[in-house]
Design a protein around this motif. Structure first.
Motif: not given
Length: 105
Positions: A36-37, A41-44, A57, A59-60, A78, A81-82
């Motif tokens: 769970q990120c 952030s996102h999982l890759e 995880c 984060m952009e 970004h 992350g936003k």
């Protein structure tokens, strides 16, 4: 010579099949961990070592440029992350068709 080429082809196919099986097994075991990120952030799943796979995880953060069909269509940035700052959407000729400003988080 043909037998040699055929044998090499069979060995390469076997290696690729084994690699795919390893990759699939690696993905399955990582997916079972249910990583769970945190927000933003996102999982890759990325390569690790010679045949490994890692779940991370990401984060952009910083500039982003998106292209489709050989043309830049979005430019922005970004922050943690936003979306932040000025974002521009462009048509295929490069003309700005939309601009939006986002507050930094």
């Amino acid at each position: 010579m043909r037998v040699f080429v055929w044998a090499v082809g069979i060995l390469m196919l076997a290696a690729m099949t084994t690699s795919c099986k390893q990759s699939s097994a690696n993905y399955e075991v990582l997916a079972s961990k249910n990583v769970q990120c945190p927000a933003g952030s996102h999982l890759e799943y990325l390569p690790w070592g010679k045949s490994g796979l890692r779940a991370v995880c990401l984060m952009e953060h910083g500039p982003i440029v998106i292209a489709e069909n050989g043309h830049v269509v979005i430019e922005g940035a970004h922050s943690l992350g936003k979306q932040a700052g000025e974002w521009r959407w462009l048509d295929p000729t490069g003309k700005v068709v939309r601009t939006e400003h986002f507050a930094a988080p």
